[in-house]
Design an enzyme around this catalytic site. Structure first.
Site, PDB file in Angstrom:
ATOM      1  N   HIS A  64       6.650  -1.444   3.487  1.00 40.79           N
ATOM      2  CA  HIS A  64       6.384  -2.812   3.941  1.00 40.79           C
ATOM      3  C   HIS A  64       5.622  -3.582   2.880  1.00 40.79           C
ATOM      4  O   HIS A  64       4.753  -3.034   2.187  1.00 40.79           O
ATOM      5  CB  HIS A  64       5.629  -2.836   5.273  1.00 40.79           C
ATOM      6  CG  HIS A  64       4.438  -1.940   5.343  1.00 40.79           C
ATOM      7  ND1 HIS A  64       4.540  -0.577   5.486  1.00 40.79           N
ATOM      8  CD2 HIS A  64       3.107  -2.209   5.273  1.00 40.79           C
ATOM      9  CE1 HIS A  64       3.317  -0.043   5.526  1.00 40.79           C
ATOM     10  NE2 HIS A  64       2.442  -1.009   5.382  1.00 40.79           N
ATOM     11  N   ASN A 112       0.861  -1.175   0.000  1.00 40.16           N
ATOM     12  CA  ASN A 112       0.000   0.000   0.000  1.00 40.16           C
ATOM     13  C   ASN A 112       0.901   1.230   0.000  1.00 40.16           C
ATOM     14  O   ASN A 112       1.777   1.351   0.850  1.00 40.16           O
ATOM     15  CB  ASN A 112      -0.905  -0.004   1.229  1.00 40.16           C
ATOM     16  CG  ASN A 112      -1.885  -1.169   1.217  1.00 40.16           C
ATOM     17  OD1 ASN A 112      -2.415  -1.521   0.168  1.00 40.16           O
ATOM     18  ND2 ASN A 112      -2.109  -1.785   2.365  1.00 40.16           N
ATOM     19  N   SER A 140      -0.707   3.021   6.301  1.00 43.73           N
ATOM     20  CA  SER A 140      -0.895   3.594   7.643  1.00 43.73           C
ATOM     21  C   SER A 140       0.402   3.703   8.437  1.00 43.73           C
ATOM     22  O   SER A 140       0.416   4.326   9.494  1.00 43.73           O
ATOM     23  CB  SER A 140      -1.920   2.763   8.425  1.00 43.73           C
ATOM     24  OG  SER A 140      -1.449   1.443   8.610  1.00 43.73           O
TER      25      SER A 140
END
Ligand code: 5GP
Length: 114
Positions: free
Chosen positions: A100, A87, A95
Site C-alpha cells: 500500500h 512502509n 502493519s
C-alpha cells in the site's frame, strides 16, 4: 488457504471503506486512522505482500499505480503538495501484509520522517 488481509476484504467489497478511486487494477480509500487531513491508501488489487515481494512481472502495474496516485492527487485538489510513503517490513512499521502507498497531504510535513 491463508486468511484474507483486511485490504483484500476491502478490494472484495466485503467491508466498507471510503473509496476515492477504483479501476480494474487499483483501489484507493481513506485511511481509518488518518495522519494528515488527507490520508488515502492506494493499493493494487493483486495480492502482493509488500514492496519487497514485487517481481519483474509487476513493472507495468507499478507504473499504473503511480499514475493512479497522481490522478487521485489531482482529483482531490492537492495543489499544495503531497507525500507518498511505503512502509516495508517491521522496522518501517508495515502493519498490513498487502502493498500500500500512503498518500498524505493537507499539512506541512517534516523531514526526516520519524
Ligand atoms: P502500514 O502501517 O502497514 O504502513 O499502514 C496500514 C494502514 O492501514 C494504517 O495507516 C491503518 O490506519 C490503515 N488501516 C488498517 N486497517 C484499516 C481498515 O480496516 N480500513 C482502513 N480504511 N484503513 C485501515
Amino acid at each position: 488457504m491463508s486468511e484474507k488481509t483486511i485490504f483484500k476484504r476491502i478490494i472484495d467489497h466485503e467491508i466498507p471503506a471510503d473509496i476515492v478511486y477504483e479501476d480494474d487494477r487499483v483501489i484507493a480509500f481513506r485511511d481509518n486512522n488518518p495522519q494528515a487531513p488527507t490520508h488515502v491508501l492506494v493499493i493494487p488489487k493483486k495480492e502482493i505482500a509488500s514492496l519487497d515481494a514485487l517481481t519483474d512481472e509487476d513493472q507495468a502495474l507499478l507504473g499504473h499505480l503511480w499514475l493512479a496516485i497522481r490522478r487521485i492527487a489531482g482529483d482531490l485538489g492537492l495543489t499544495g503538495g503531497y507525500r507518498v510513503t511505503v512502509n516495508c517490513g517491521p522496522d518501517a512499521g508495515q502493519s498490513v501484509d498487502h502493498l500500500h502507498f500512503h498518500l498524505l497531504a493537507g499539512r506541512k510535513m517534516s523531514w526526516p520522517p520519524g
